[in-house]
Design a protein around this motif. Structure first.
Motif, PDB file in Angstrom:
ATOM      1  N   LYS A  30       0.837  -1.197   0.000  1.00  0.00           N
ATOM      2  CA  LYS A  30       0.000   0.000   0.000  1.00  0.00           C
ATOM      3  C   LYS A  30       0.879   1.257   0.000  1.00  0.00           C
ATOM      4  CE  LYS A  30      -3.725   2.270   2.552  1.00  0.00           C
ATOM      5  NZ  LYS A  30      -4.566   2.213   3.757  1.00  0.00           N
ATOM      6  N   PRO A  31       0.704   2.160  -0.928  1.00  0.00           N
ATOM      7  CA  PRO A  31       1.559   3.365  -0.977  1.00  0.00           C
ATOM      8  C   PRO A  31       1.356   4.250   0.237  1.00  0.00           C
ATOM      9  CG  PRO A  31      -0.291   3.574  -2.496  1.00  0.00           C
ATOM     10  CD  PRO A  31      -0.323   2.164  -1.986  1.00  0.00           C
ATOM     11  N   ALA A  32       2.512   4.853   0.706  1.00  0.00           N
ATOM     12  CA  ALA A  32       2.430   5.753   1.867  1.00  0.00           C
ATOM     13  C   ALA A  32       1.747   7.041   1.471  1.00  0.00           C
ATOM     14  CB  ALA A  32       3.848   6.052   2.375  1.00  0.00           C
ATOM     15  N   GLU A  33       1.084   7.623   2.472  1.00  0.00           N
ATOM     16  CA  GLU A  33       0.401   8.895   2.233  1.00  0.00           C
ATOM     17  C   GLU A  33       1.430  10.004   2.073  1.00  0.00           C
ATOM     18  OE1 GLU A  33      -2.354   9.661   5.290  1.00  0.00           O
ATOM     19  OE2 GLU A  33      -3.661   7.960   4.833  1.00  0.00           O
ATOM     20  N   LYS A  34       1.245  10.856   1.136  1.00  0.00           N
ATOM     21  CA  LYS A  34       2.172  11.960   0.862  1.00  0.00           C
ATOM     22  C   LYS A  34       1.811  13.177   1.704  1.00  0.00           C
ATOM     23  CE  LYS A  34       3.130  10.588  -3.900  1.00  0.00           C
ATOM     24  NZ  LYS A  34       3.120  11.006  -5.322  1.00  0.00           N
ATOM     25  N   THR A  35       2.905  13.826   2.225  1.00  0.00           N
ATOM     26  CA  THR A  35       2.715  15.067   2.971  1.00  0.00           C
ATOM     27  C   THR A  35       2.781  16.235   2.003  1.00  0.00           C
ATOM     28  OG1 THR A  35       3.782  14.090   4.908  1.00  0.00           O
ATOM     29  CG2 THR A  35       3.605  16.508   4.836  1.00  0.00           C
ATOM     30  N   VAL A  36       1.838  17.058   2.033  1.00  0.00           N
ATOM     31  CA  VAL A  36       1.777  18.208   1.121  1.00  0.00           C
ATOM     32  C   VAL A  36       2.652  19.319   1.688  1.00  0.00           C
ATOM     33  CG1 VAL A  36       0.301  19.908   0.023  1.00  0.00           C
ATOM     34  CG2 VAL A  36      -0.536  17.580   0.386  1.00  0.00           C
ATOM     35  N   THR A  37       3.777  19.637   0.990  1.00  0.00           N
ATOM     36  CA  THR A  37       4.704  20.682   1.458  1.00  0.00           C
ATOM     37  C   THR A  37       4.446  22.013   0.767  1.00  0.00           C
ATOM     38  OG1 THR A  37       6.297  19.955  -0.202  1.00  0.00           O
ATOM     39  CG2 THR A  37       6.497  19.000   1.990  1.00  0.00           C
ATOM     40  N   ASN A  38       3.891  21.999  -0.389  1.00  0.00           N
ATOM     41  CA  ASN A  38       3.602  23.224  -1.124  1.00  0.00           C
ATOM     42  C   ASN A  38       2.101  23.297  -1.410  1.00  0.00           C
ATOM     43  OD1 ASN A  38       6.321  24.117  -1.394  1.00  0.00           O
ATOM     44  ND2 ASN A  38       6.614  22.502  -2.914  1.00  0.00           N
ATOM     45  N   PRO A  39       1.356  23.778  -0.454  1.00  0.00           N
ATOM     46  CA  PRO A  39      -0.088  23.843  -0.659  1.00  0.00           C
ATOM     47  C   PRO A  39      -0.435  24.748  -1.829  1.00  0.00           C
ATOM     48  CG  PRO A  39       0.559  25.153   1.244  1.00  0.00           C
ATOM     49  CD  PRO A  39       1.763  24.372   0.822  1.00  0.00           C
ATOM     50  N   VAL A  40      -1.593  24.510  -2.385  1.00  0.00           N
ATOM     51  CA  VAL A  40      -2.058  25.333  -3.502  1.00  0.00           C
ATOM     52  C   VAL A  40      -2.219  26.773  -3.035  1.00  0.00           C
ATOM     53  CG1 VAL A  40      -3.918  25.698  -5.149  1.00  0.00           C
ATOM     54  CG2 VAL A  40      -3.254  23.371  -4.495  1.00  0.00           C
ATOM     55  N   PRO A  41      -1.583  27.748  -3.747  1.00  0.00           N
ATOM     56  CA  PRO A  41      -1.687  29.157  -3.330  1.00  0.00           C
ATOM     57  C   PRO A  41      -3.129  29.594  -3.184  1.00  0.00           C
ATOM     58  CG  PRO A  41      -0.112  28.889  -5.115  1.00  0.00           C
ATOM     59  CD  PRO A  41      -0.833  27.582  -4.979  1.00  0.00           C
ATOM     60  N   SER A  42      -3.297  30.441  -2.171  1.00  0.00           N
ATOM     61  CA  SER A  42      -4.648  30.955  -1.941  1.00  0.00           C
ATOM     62  C   SER A  42      -4.964  32.064  -2.947  1.00  0.00           C
ATOM     63  CB  SER A  42      -4.751  31.500  -0.516  1.00  0.00           C
ATOM     64  OG  SER A  42      -5.967  32.186  -0.335  1.00  0.00           O
ATOM     65  N   ASP A  43      -6.237  32.212  -3.239  1.00  0.00           N
ATOM     66  CA  ASP A  43      -6.652  33.298  -4.134  1.00  0.00           C
ATOM     67  C   ASP A  43      -6.784  34.619  -3.393  1.00  0.00           C
ATOM     68  OD1 ASP A  43      -6.755  31.588  -6.293  1.00  0.00           O
ATOM     69  OD2 ASP A  43      -8.853  31.026  -5.933  1.00  0.00           O
ATOM     70  N   ASP A  44      -6.703  34.569  -2.066  1.00  0.00           N
ATOM     71  CA  ASP A  44      -6.850  35.778  -1.257  1.00  0.00           C
ATOM     72  C   ASP A  44      -5.555  36.599  -1.324  1.00  0.00           C
ATOM     73  OD1 ASP A  44      -7.222  37.749   0.595  1.00  0.00           O
ATOM     74  OD2 ASP A  44      -8.000  36.428   2.161  1.00  0.00           O
ATOM     75  N   PRO A  45      -5.561  37.837  -1.827  1.00  0.00           N
ATOM     76  CA  PRO A  45      -4.334  38.661  -1.919  1.00  0.00           C
ATOM     77  C   PRO A  45      -3.635  38.831  -0.587  1.00  0.00           C
ATOM     78  CG  PRO A  45      -6.109  39.649  -3.175  1.00  0.00           C
ATOM     79  CD  PRO A  45      -6.722  38.526  -2.394  1.00  0.00           C
ATOM     80  N   ALA A  46      -4.391  38.996   0.492  1.00  0.00           N
ATOM     81  CA  ALA A  46      -3.788  39.181   1.819  1.00  0.00           C
ATOM     82  C   ALA A  46      -3.017  37.945   2.243  1.00  0.00           C
ATOM     83  CB  ALA A  46      -4.875  39.512   2.844  1.00  0.00           C
ATOM     84  N   GLU A  47      -3.610  36.775   1.984  1.00  0.00           N
ATOM     85  CA  GLU A  47      -2.934  35.532   2.333  1.00  0.00           C
ATOM     86  C   GLU A  47      -1.695  35.335   1.463  1.00  0.00           C
ATOM     87  OE1 GLU A  47      -5.594  32.268   2.187  1.00  0.00           O
ATOM     88  OE2 GLU A  47      -6.911  32.992   3.774  1.00  0.00           O
ATOM     89  N   GLN A  48      -1.780  35.702   0.193  1.00  0.00           N
ATOM     90  CA  GLN A  48      -0.622  35.591  -0.698  1.00  0.00           C
ATOM     91  C   GLN A  48       0.524  36.483  -0.213  1.00  0.00           C
ATOM     92  OE1 GLN A  48      -2.020  36.529  -4.609  1.00  0.00           O
ATOM     93  NE2 GLN A  48      -3.015  34.532  -4.923  1.00  0.00           N
ATOM     94  N   GLU A  49       0.200  37.704   0.201  1.00  0.00           N
ATOM     95  CA  GLU A  49       1.221  38.641   0.694  1.00  0.00           C
ATOM     96  C   GLU A  49       1.864  38.125   1.971  1.00  0.00           C
ATOM     97  OE1 GLU A  49       1.639  43.323   2.086  1.00  0.00           O
ATOM     98  OE2 GLU A  49      -0.257  42.564   1.282  1.00  0.00           O
TER      99      GLU A  49
END
Length: 388
Positions: A30-49
């Motif tokens: 059974k393949p191991a679960e992958k840890t997400v290190t680079n989450p999908v960028p948020s569309d919120d400008p404040a969060e991006q900044e």
């Protein structure tokens, strides 16, 4: 019946073992679960900044940690050695901060502009201009020293070039001026001295006796072996009407041993080795205490050492057989500022200096406040006795 039950139990045991083996194999495949290190960028400008700022801070911390590990900002580190030497020449002390801003400031203070080229090329060019010069264009250190000599007949090598030039300008014009050190120096030279200020070659004989005094008090509490000691020449050194080392030139020594006062009346001890004389070029010449130096002290009737101390004799022999050290012993716990020593050059040296123009020869030969027993700047060849 008994045999049937036994066979049934064996069959059940085998089935359980097979089931366990199948479960283990399935788990391994059974393949191991992958840890997400680079989450999908948020569309919120404040969060991006905020995310961008956090990334920059993390990179800055990583760079700072690397710099600390490399110790690139530590005084004396290889990357900063030339810069620190240039700063000491110009400002009399090492500055703080990153390399490039400090180098830019130095260049503007000396030349009035930044130099082209890489950092290493710029630093090397600056040091050569300050300290080495060329046959056609002497170093800035030499030119400032000549302007000081022409003004007061002594120099201040412990001060930075900027301060030294300020002093010359105040003596001549009554006020300092703005602008780069190099151009201000040329203006002062034009006002003070006739003709050009190019180098002149001279040979300083071995056994040339010079007189110097301590610039700071030495104490058994503050001194330690390895400390540098600076003395200042009381008389200029001339050879064939060439100024080799004006009054005030530095004589460098090193503390080799220190002992505090001990029981049963045994006094304190400071052992000091004389190393080098700095000329106006600038160049460093080996010196020490030898027969001519001791005879010169006897002619003047002075005791080499501080009040309460005496000159106990030769304790360190140099490579050419000259005594290069002095052993100071006495009840006094300090060697006072102004204590006078006579030393002599350990070997003949080819030096560059300032040829005194004939039009100012009378000024140059004026008697000094503290004449040497052999006369101002007299030299004593090693094969002739001192005049007594």
């Amino acid at each position: 019946m008994k045999k049937f039950i036994t066979a049934l139990l064996i069959a059940l045991f085998c089935l359980s073992c097979a089931a366990a083996s199948f479960a283990a194999q399935t788990s391994a495949e059974k393949p191991a679960e992958k840890t997400v290190t680079n989450p999908v960028p948020s569309d919120d400008p404040a969060e991006q900044e905020a995310a961008e700022k956090a990334k920059e801070e993390a990179e800055a911390k990583e760079a700072a940690a690397l710099a600390e590990k490399m110790k690139v900002n530590e005084p004396g580190a290889a990357l900063f050695q030339v810069l620190e030497r240039c700063e000491t020449i110009v400002y009399a002390q090492v500055q703080s901060g990153a390399l490039l801003p400090r180098l830019c400031r130095l260049e503007k203070d000396v030349f009035g502009r930044e130099l082209p080229g890489s950092l290493t090329e710029r630093q090397t060019a600056l040091l050569r201009f300050l300290e080495d010069g060329s046959e056609s264009s002497p170093s800035l250190l030499y030119k400032v020293a000549i302007s000081e000599w022409g003004t007061t007949k002594k120099i201040m090598p412990e001060a930075g070039l900027s301060r030294r030039l300020d002093t010359v300008e105040i003596v001549i014009d009554g006020a300092t001026t703005e602008g780069p050190v190099a151009s201000r120096t040329e203006k002062m030279l034009g006002k003070i001295l006739p003709e050009n200020t190019s180098y002149s070659q001279a040979t300083l004989p071995a056994g040339t006796v010079v007189k110097a005094q301590l610039l700071k008090t030495l104490t058994v509490r503050t001194c330690k072996p390895g400390d540098r000691v600076v003395l200042g020449l009381l008389n200029e050194i001339k050879q064939d009407d060439i100024i080799v080392a004006p009054a005030g030139s530095r004589l460098l020594a090193t503390i080799t041993k220190v002992k505090a006062p001990r029981s049963f009346g045994r006094g304190s001890e400071i052992e000091m080795k004389f190393d080098l004389l700095e000329t106006i070029q600038p160049k460093q010449i080996p010196v020490g205490i030898g027969d001519f130096a001791k005879k010169a002290a006897n002619v003047e009737g002075t005791t080499i050492g501080a009040v309460g101390a005496s000159f106990a004799g030769a304790v360190i022999l140099g490579p050419v057989g000259l005594v290069t050290g002095a052993f100071i012993r006495g009840n006094d716990k300090q060697l006072k500022e102004g204590t006078v020593f006579y030393v002599e050059t350990a070997e003949a040296a080819e030096v560059k200096g300032y040829k005194i123009p004939s039009s100012i020869s009378n000024y140059a030969s004026m008697s000094e406040n503290q004449p040497s027993p052999q006369g101002s700047g007299a030299t004593q060849p090693a094969d002739k006795p001192v005049q007594q």
